[in-house]
Design a protein around this motif. Structure first.
Motif, PDB file in Angstrom:
ATOM      1  N   LYS A   7       0.831  -1.203   0.000  1.00  0.00           N
ATOM      2  CA  LYS A   7       0.000   0.000   0.000  1.00  0.00           C
ATOM      3  C   LYS A   7       0.872   1.261   0.000  1.00  0.00           C
ATOM      4  N   LYS A  10       2.265   1.826  -3.438  1.00  0.00           N
ATOM      5  CA  LYS A  10       1.192   2.313  -4.316  1.00  0.00           C
ATOM      6  C   LYS A  10       0.965   3.809  -4.099  1.00  0.00           C
ATOM      7  N   GLU A  11       0.928   4.203  -2.848  1.00  0.00           N
ATOM      8  CA  GLU A  11       0.689   5.630  -2.534  1.00  0.00           C
ATOM      9  C   GLU A  11       1.821   6.512  -3.048  1.00  0.00           C
ATOM     10  N   LYS A  13       3.879   5.815  -5.491  1.00  0.00           N
ATOM     11  CA  LYS A  13       3.895   5.774  -6.960  1.00  0.00           C
ATOM     12  C   LYS A  13       2.766   6.633  -7.551  1.00  0.00           C
ATOM     13  N   ASN A  14       1.631   6.606  -6.889  1.00  0.00           N
ATOM     14  CA  ASN A  14       0.456   7.318  -7.433  1.00  0.00           C
ATOM     15  C   ASN A  14       0.300   8.737  -6.909  1.00  0.00           C
ATOM     16  N   TYR A  15       1.260   9.193  -6.147  1.00  0.00           N
ATOM     17  CA  TYR A  15       1.156  10.546  -5.586  1.00  0.00           C
ATOM     18  C   TYR A  15       1.008  11.568  -6.719  1.00  0.00           C
ATOM     19  N   ALA A  16      -0.012  12.379  -6.607  1.00  0.00           N
ATOM     20  CA  ALA A  16      -0.209  13.435  -7.609  1.00  0.00           C
ATOM     21  C   ALA A  16      -0.614  14.696  -6.863  1.00  0.00           C
ATOM     22  N   SER A  43       6.561   8.596  -7.731  1.00  0.00           N
ATOM     23  CA  SER A  43       5.738   9.370  -8.668  1.00  0.00           C
ATOM     24  C   SER A  43       6.631  10.425  -9.327  1.00  0.00           C
TER      25      SER A  43
END
Lengths: 349, 74
Positions: A7, A10-11, A13-16, A43
């Motif tokens: 998790k 994932k967070e 990597k997907n930080y936007a 990210s």
């Protein structure tokens, strides 16, 4: 759902969100980030910046010159950590000086000098004492032994550096860094609470981290969350080795023998109170450490180590990187050490 | 330069000791730690700088729980 590594990755990597610049202060963190491929988990909005956490890289060239001068005296032997051997002075490195006949030996621990000094009383042993707070207790413990055993043929050539004044310097002169991964083993000595003042004064979250990939990912996740929630706290994420108050015995031991003073950081300049020097009472052990720092300590032409150390550029933005400056023939100090940012980038990127 | 490695104390008189790093036995100064035989210590430049409190795996699991708590994960 319970938090786990999957998790967290994932967070990250997907930080936007807003672009984040996170500085890992310690060279050992930089090496771990490369070895474990952590940049591939980031990210595009997160940039990791390597900080000034390699004591070899920030040691002035004038220090190397002075060490060589002492090692050329017939009755003197210089003891140094292996990391220092290739650091360029103005004229040559310790390694080159040794090849030219200077008396230089590599040590694993400063304690080794005790046996050498007592069995060779006609020689003076000069210890090349560099390091941050992690290493300084090894020197103060040695002075205690020397004093107790009245050993007089050991001297210290010091270029000891304190991490907190350097971080204060970065925070006060460069607001581009958003958050810090604080050095794990320096924090074993200093503790985690010591970063609190910087965190609140400059509104920068800190995470104290260990050196495994999991530790670094956890620290990155924590810093992202802190930034999201506008928290500017210090979280100790390496509690197995770091206490909030640090190692009090070690801190007291250091302050018994050393006192802060201004110090010159190669590529950066003078930073107030960022050095540690032998106290007056123990000055008899000093080998001439007080006149080392001076403004004439210039880097090689075109060398951008100063900007690398402050995290302003990546090593590959330097025109000399991997062309004329390599680990075999380093031009700048950051290429020399196994924990220098340029050396790490050269080997792993 | 600031790398410190954990090893197990096999002998100590409070000032000096021997630490086992996976079979390599090294003399270590114990002057700034309060540690006993059997403890794991972080060793840097021949000097024990801190006693390790937990195994890494245990630490990581506890950190997940702590972070959830800190950042209100559910």
């Amino acid at each position: 759902m319970n938090l786990n590594l999957e998790k967290i990755i994932k967070e990250i990597k997907n930080y936007a969100g807003t672009n984040l610049k996170i500085m890992e202060v310690c060279g050992t963190h930089t090496a771990s980030i490369f070895k474990n491929g952590i940049r591939s988990f980031l990210s595009p909005d997160i940039k990791l910046i390597s900080g000034p956490g390699c004591p070899v890289c920030v040691t002035p060239a004038t220090y190397i010159d002075k060490a060589i001068k002492l090692a050329l005296k017939p009755d003197c032997i210089l003891l140094t950590f292996g990391d220092m051997m290739k650091v360029p002075g103005f004229e040559k490195s310790l390694s080159e000086a040794k090849a030219d006949g200077a008396n230089i030996e590599v040590m694993y621990s400063p304690q080794e000098v005790l046996k050498k000094a007592t069995s060779n009383i006609n020689k003076t042993y000069i210890l090349a004492c560099i390091g941050f707070e992690t290493t300084i207790p090894a020197y103060s413990l040695l002075i205690e032994e020397l004093d107790k055993n009245r050993i007089t043929n050991v001297k210290f050539l010091t270029a000891l550096r304190r991490v907190i004044p350097a971080l204060e310097f970065i925070c006060s002169t460069d607001s581009e860094i958003d958050a810090f991964i604080a050095p794990g083993h320096v924090s074993s000595i200093l503790g985690s609470e010591v970063y609190g003042e910087l965190a609140s004064k400059y509104k920068k979250p800190f995470a104290v981290a260990g050196f495994e990939a999991e530790h670094i990912l956890i620290a990155l996740y924590d810093l992202l969350k802190q930034k999201e929630k506008c928290k500017y706290e210090v979280h100790n994420l390496y509690p197995s080795a770091v206490r909030p108050e640090g190692n009090i015995t070690a801190l007291q031991h250091i302050s018994r023998y050393f006192t802060p003073g201004p110090a010159y950081w190669r590529g950066i300049g003078f930073i107030e109170e960022s050095g540690l020097y032998l106290k007056e009472k123990y000055r008899k052990y000093d080998a001439g450490s007080f006149d080392i720092s001076d403004e004439s300590d210039k880097l090689a032409p075109k060398c951008r180590c100063g900007e690398v150390i402050l995290g302003k550029i990546n090593p590959d933005e330097c025109p000399m990187f991997a062309k004329v400056c390599t680990p075999v023939k380093p031009k700048g100090p950051c290429m020399v050490s196994t924990e220098g940012t340029c050396g790490i980038w050269y080997r792993f990127s | 330069m600031c790398v410190a490695l954990p090893g197990k104390i096999i002998e100590t008189d409070g000032t000096n000791g021997k630490v086992d790093f996976q079979g390599n036995i090294v003399n270590v100064n114990m002057g700034v730690v309060n540690a006993q035989v059997g403890d794991y210590v972080l060793v840097h430049a021949g000097c024990a700088i801190e006693v390790m409190k937990k195994e890494m795996a245990e630490e990581i699991i506890e950190l997940f729980a702590e972070l959830e708590n800190l950042h209100n994960e559910s």
